[in-house]
Design a protein around this motif. Structure first.
Motif, PDB file in Angstrom:
ATOM      1  N   LEU A  56       0.840  -1.213  -0.019  1.00 60.42           N
ATOM      2  CA  LEU A  56      -0.090  -0.037  -0.036  1.00 60.42           C
ATOM      3  C   LEU A  56       0.883   1.252  -0.081  1.00 60.42           C
TER       4      LEU A  56
ATOM      5  N   LEU B 172      -9.502 -13.581   9.040  1.00 59.81           N
ATOM      6  CA  LEU B 172      -8.135 -13.081   8.484  1.00 59.81           C
ATOM      7  C   LEU B 172      -7.533 -14.515   8.100  1.00 59.81           C
TER       8      LEU B 172
ATOM      9  N   LEU C 235      -2.000   5.981   7.090  1.00 60.75           N
ATOM     10  CA  LEU C 235      -2.698   4.750   6.547  1.00 60.75           C
ATOM     11  C   LEU C 235      -2.217   3.531   6.805  1.00 60.75           C
TER      12      LEU C 235
ATOM     13  N   LEU D 238      -3.265   0.650   8.946  1.00 60.41           N
ATOM     14  CA  LEU D 238      -3.540  -0.699   8.286  1.00 60.41           C
ATOM     15  C   LEU D 238      -2.877  -1.964   8.996  1.00 60.41           C
TER      16      LEU D 238
ATOM     17  N   GLN E 245     -12.605   1.118  11.950  1.00 63.30           N
ATOM     18  CA  GLN E 245     -13.269   0.589  10.907  1.00 63.30           C
ATOM     19  C   GLN E 245     -13.159   1.780   9.712  1.00 63.30           C
ATOM     20  N   LYS E 246     -13.566   2.962  10.097  1.00 63.65           N
ATOM     21  CA  LYS E 246     -13.681   4.121   9.182  1.00 63.65           C
ATOM     22  C   LYS E 246     -12.347   4.167   8.510  1.00 63.65           C
TER      23      LYS E 246
ATOM     24  N   GLN F  81     -11.758   1.990   5.624  1.00 64.56           N
ATOM     25  CA  GLN F  81     -12.701   2.228   4.645  1.00 64.56           C
ATOM     26  C   GLN F  81     -11.781   3.349   3.760  1.00 64.56           C
TER      27      GLN F  81
ATOM     28  N   VAL G 129      -8.552   3.412   3.860  1.00 66.71           N
ATOM     29  CA  VAL G 129      -7.265   2.556   3.220  1.00 66.71           C
ATOM     30  C   VAL G 129      -7.925   1.682   1.810  1.00 66.71           C
ATOM     31  N   SER G 130      -9.112   1.400   2.111  1.00 68.78           N
ATOM     32  CA  SER G 130      -9.838   0.558   0.807  1.00 68.78           C
ATOM     33  C   SER G 130      -9.862   1.780  -0.368  1.00 68.78           C
ATOM     34  N   GLN G 131     -10.510   2.680  -0.121  1.00 70.97           N
ATOM     35  CA  GLN G 131     -10.457   3.902  -1.210  1.00 70.97           C
ATOM     36  C   GLN G 131      -9.222   4.207  -1.835  1.00 70.97           C
TER      37      GLN G 131
ATOM     38  N   HIS H 245      -9.355  -6.161   3.832  1.00 67.07           N
ATOM     39  CA  HIS H 245     -10.637  -6.137   3.742  1.00 67.07           C
ATOM     40  C   HIS H 245     -11.705  -7.225   4.363  1.00 67.07           C
TER      41      HIS H 245
ATOM     42  N   ALA I 261     -10.486  -7.968   7.346  1.00 67.64           N
ATOM     43  CA  ALA I 261     -10.450  -7.179   8.558  1.00 67.64           C
ATOM     44  C   ALA I 261     -11.517  -6.044   8.719  1.00 67.64           C
ATOM     45  N   LYS I 262     -11.778  -5.438   7.755  1.00 64.50           N
ATOM     46  CA  LYS I 262     -12.691  -4.267   7.653  1.00 64.50           C
ATOM     47  C   LYS I 262     -14.043  -4.864   7.589  1.00 64.50           C
ATOM     48  N   GLU I 263     -14.339  -5.750   7.199  1.00 67.21           N
ATOM     49  CA  GLU I 263     -15.667  -6.466   7.211  1.00 67.21           C
ATOM     50  C   GLU I 263     -15.893  -7.136   8.606  1.00 67.21           C
TER      51      GLU I 263
ATOM     52  N   GLY J 130     -16.525  -4.342  10.998  1.00 67.96           N
ATOM     53  CA  GLY J 130     -17.827  -3.988  10.507  1.00 67.96           C
ATOM     54  C   GLY J 130     -18.989  -4.643  10.976  1.00 67.96           C
TER      55      GLY J 130
ATOM     56  N   GLN K 249     -16.092  -1.394  -5.736  1.00 65.01           N
ATOM     57  CA  GLN K 249     -15.540  -0.211  -4.817  1.00 65.01           C
ATOM     58  C   GLN K 249     -16.869   0.747  -4.230  1.00 65.01           C
TER      59      GLN K 249
ATOM     60  N   PHE L  56     -20.368   0.970   3.519  1.00 63.67           N
ATOM     61  CA  PHE L  56     -19.853   1.498   4.617  1.00 63.67           C
ATOM     62  C   PHE L  56     -20.757   2.631   5.157  1.00 63.67           C
TER      63      PHE L  56
ATOM     64  N   SER M 255     -22.222  -4.820   6.470  1.00 62.07           N
ATOM     65  CA  SER M 255     -20.910  -5.652   6.129  1.00 62.07           C
ATOM     66  C   SER M 255     -21.259  -6.379   5.153  1.00 62.07           C
TER      67      SER M 255
ATOM     68  N   HIS N 114     -16.331  -8.240  -0.624  1.00 61.02           N
ATOM     69  CA  HIS N 114     -14.814  -7.564  -0.503  1.00 61.02           C
ATOM     70  C   HIS N 114     -13.780  -8.768  -0.853  1.00 61.02           C
TER      71      HIS N 114
ATOM     72  N   LYS O 100     -14.209  -8.513  -4.439  1.00 60.05           N
ATOM     73  CA  LYS O 100     -13.248  -6.983  -4.881  1.00 60.05           C
ATOM     74  C   LYS O 100     -11.847  -7.449  -5.014  1.00 60.05           C
ATOM     75  N   GLU O 101     -11.236  -7.817  -3.930  1.00 58.47           N
ATOM     76  CA  GLU O 101     -10.203  -7.831  -3.788  1.00 58.47           C
ATOM     77  C   GLU O 101      -9.658  -9.032  -4.853  1.00 58.47           C
TER      78      GLU O 101
END
Lengths: 287, 287, 287, 287
Positions: free
Chosen positions: A189, A255, B170, B174, B236-237, B240, B242-244, B257, B259-261, B264, C240, C247, C252, C257, C260-261
């Motif tokens: 990233l 994960l 970021l 992450l 979590q925000k 998001q 990071v995702s974008q 991702h 992790a994000k979900e 979430g 995306q 979000f 979730s 996701h 997407k990845e």
């Protein structure tokens, strides 16, 4: 006499440390070639696991996976039926807890004692005698093996009964595999966002978010040189054992499974034999 | 005079350190209440961002997200149109790089200088003046802000031009979010396999696979007490963002991702306001 | 006079159907070349969106993403400031709901009416006038556009107010992307287990577990020919937008996701311009 | 005489259809209670698998998982050692290919023939004799079982040798589990974006992106009534077998594993015994 079966990257270094400490060691390996350096240092050779079993009081195994352990223990010329009553088998292989308990049962049936004692640490700590033994078994068995484990390692952590050493080993490898993948994503990233790769790696390694073992992967990632210390395909195999054991325990690991499939894709794209840090190279590919 | 807008958990502690170092500080916050302890220590109060802007040479902002920054900078009574020519805006908020660059453009259009300077470290380091500033901007701007950043932090890492401080932030978050989730999975797996929770946590924290910051989460996990240092919904925000940003950079992050979900889902099950280590509690739920 | 801006794979076919139905159509596209076949069939050409806006009562846009829509509407020579009072803008582009609502606001400020009307269906349905319009807007606006939409499509589904057409479009593309990936995994697993590829594809397509649209991907997968109907990079872009909208809605989506990845990794490995069914080829790679 | 072991939701209905067709059937089940309705219709009862084996030429098993099959076949009073030479064992249980091949080997050693014949279809098709048999075995074995399979099902798909029926079954259940999860995410997203739930479900079911079997889940999702046809915990168990088989085949399945862990989390939150469509309820929870 101590027996040692399985002379790969790890086993050969562990057996060498036993010899150095002055122990009499009898070894066996699928290909004799790998045993030669140990034989030169005074180890004795056994043609088969069975032959070896008859001549030792305590037997260490360090093999690639449960299938290999089962074959050597209970296949043709396997050692288990040939071990003397009340002798001790210490399995240092990375397997899953249900398998360790199965082997414990098979040993017990034959009046042989069993201990699972997988190790934390890879090539370099094995060489330096700095492994950490994660042990599942009885106090008596731990005490008998303690001097040998001290010759091969720097710490012995007794986790509980049969299978508990193996359980802790899976927990550690789960942590290792996810952390490696997380670091790879972070560096990937950072580069994608235009940061300097060396700066990203340095900033992360100097901060509190990054596990100490990653210092040892720094040069691999900076140089894109993934010569194996712990091959990627072994890590993915360990994650499959994590998956199976977690399923049996009713524990969900989102994960860990994302990591498992990502290592799996890396395998499909040719990274099997590379160090598992090559997950970084797979993830940062741009064609 | 130094301006400071945004007096939450982080901002209030940062501004207090500026005051302690003897700086004249003018503050503003959405609710005046949170400013009271600072006003007692000598800070001046501005009714609006605009009013504040006219009286300071350098302005720090520490806000919850890009929307909040945009509102305070360019909304009604925003500060950006009121800042003097050649004054400096330092945004310490965690936002995404494209937003930092947008703000830099808006500032430049108005002949105002801009620097993104988000921080690594949460509540305790903010209090102790031990934050690490991740900076994106020109050398000149870094130099002007250096004494202030030294009052609030222990290190300044200049990552590059506009947006590069935010980019590194970021990357670090992450790493933080994935590592926290990995640790939670590892402990949860260990318990599922019958290991003692305290032993698992201890073994991991003493080994090389575990990041140092997790020492600070130890008691939360052992006591199941998730009072917030860094609320789960903020993490979590950040993921998001990071995702974008990763999407825009063409970088895939499968674990991030996952992790994000997972964070979430934890949000959906009521953990929003808990510390982000509560992901452990969500993952180890058994009903 | 009807205006039409955006003459890619979809837009060119949609405008052609309007012409065929006898409507007067004025078109604009970034490159004029793509308009030529339509000009030959009687369409008129406008040099800029702005020029076009002044001469039409209703304007359709069919563009690649929110950025493209924003540029054409509100950038230099954009159409929005040039449209007559009470005229109607129908945006058929696939965007996200928050963006549709933003455009609705910008239109309303200028006393222009707005309707989001993205379509379900790709190249072939566009050609045959068999698209399904997913509409967000007022009854009055739907009625005005109905004859045109009937010329271009086979069904009009009014989902609610501004942004609701776009919302349903994201829901459908989420379904499409995950189902395509699931089918790819299923075929890939079947082959890995030694089943005949054609048998797997046939069994799945004839059973109740498989969505009808996959019939149209059958030959691509059997022949490994991924000439694009719906390019993979567009699907990943839509995911995306799904991610961002989910979000914002506090929902979730773990599989979306993961999908997407996986599409993202496929992009990194060179499949961007292929049909999105090329995810099968990526997943079944063995090097 | 036909033997039938395993009289759960599926097996009881299958055996009933054999009886109805006029076959002599001898049954066994762990709890005799579940056999009563069949005994009333003329089935004979065997106290143990072993006792049953001695009296039948062909034996069908329909059990919950590999462990159950192994116990009934080779545990205490198991049937395998008691079956007559050249008799045929047809295993309809959902297991994994390696296990089917293991059972084939065990049977062959004892001069017994083996066929894996898991079924596509759940409770209602089982009742109506509309199952689809996915068969792995020799032509001769298929022919012998054909009349019985025709009594219980509507189609017989011969996929190849031992394990190939099981392989196709896993492929189908992979498709089923992911598609159910995808649909759940789509509805959950639609609701989150403010669309009407019934409209979302209707639009999806009437479009080409949605698999036919989901029509049968419509009322469950609309009414939030998840009385089981196919329990969630069974689907998760099948996904674990998919995981293991895919690992052995060197195939990565990112979405399948995201699905597996999501079903797993749903299990942890109390949905084990619900229909697997309850994944929708888990995903759309808001506390």
């Amino acid at each position: 006499m101590i027996g040692f079966i399985g002379l790969g990257i790890m086993g050969s270094r562990m057996a060498a440390n036993l010899l150095e400490e002055g122990y009499d060691v009898m070894v066996h390996n699928r290909s004799k070639e790998k045993a030669e350096p140990l034989l030169e240092k005074g180890a004795q050779w056994a043609e088969t696991p069975k032959e070896l079993a008859a001549q030792v009081d305590i037997l260490y195994t360090m093999l690639a996976n449960p299938q290999a352990v089962e074959a050597v223990a209970m296949g043709e010329n396997g050692f288990l039926d040939a071990m003397g009553a009340d002798s001790l088998w210490v399995d240092c292989s990375t397997v899953h807890p249900a398998f360790s308990r199965l082997m414990a049962d098979e040993a017990t049936k034959r009046k042989i004692r069993f201990m699972d004692a997988p190790v934390a640490g890879s090539k370099i700590p094995a060489e330096r005698g700095e492994l950490v033994f994660l042990v599942g078994g009885s106090e008596r068995d731990v005490e008998q093996a303690r001097p040998h484990m001290n010759a091969m390692g720097k710490a012995i952590q007794h986790q509980g009964g049969h299978g508990m050493g193996t359980s802790m080993k899976l927990v550690i490898n789960l942590m290792l595999s996810e952390t490696m993948a997380a670091f790879s994503e972070a560096v990937s990233l950072g580069e994608g966002l235009g940061l300097d790769k060396e700066k990203v790696v340095g900033t992360l390694l100097n901060g509190p978010t990054t596990a100490p073992f990653l210092e040892g992967k720094k040069e691999k990632i900076l140089q894109n040189d993934f010569s194996p210390e712990f091959p990627l395909e072994h890590m993915q195999k360990d994650l499959q054992m994590v998956s199976q054991s977690a399923f049996e325990a009713g524990v969900s690991l989102p994960l860990a499974h994302a990591a498992k499939e990502t290592y799996g894709l890396a395998k499909q794209f040719g990274y099997s034999k590379d160090d598992f840090s090559a997950i970084y190279h797979f993830l940062s590919t741009k064609k």
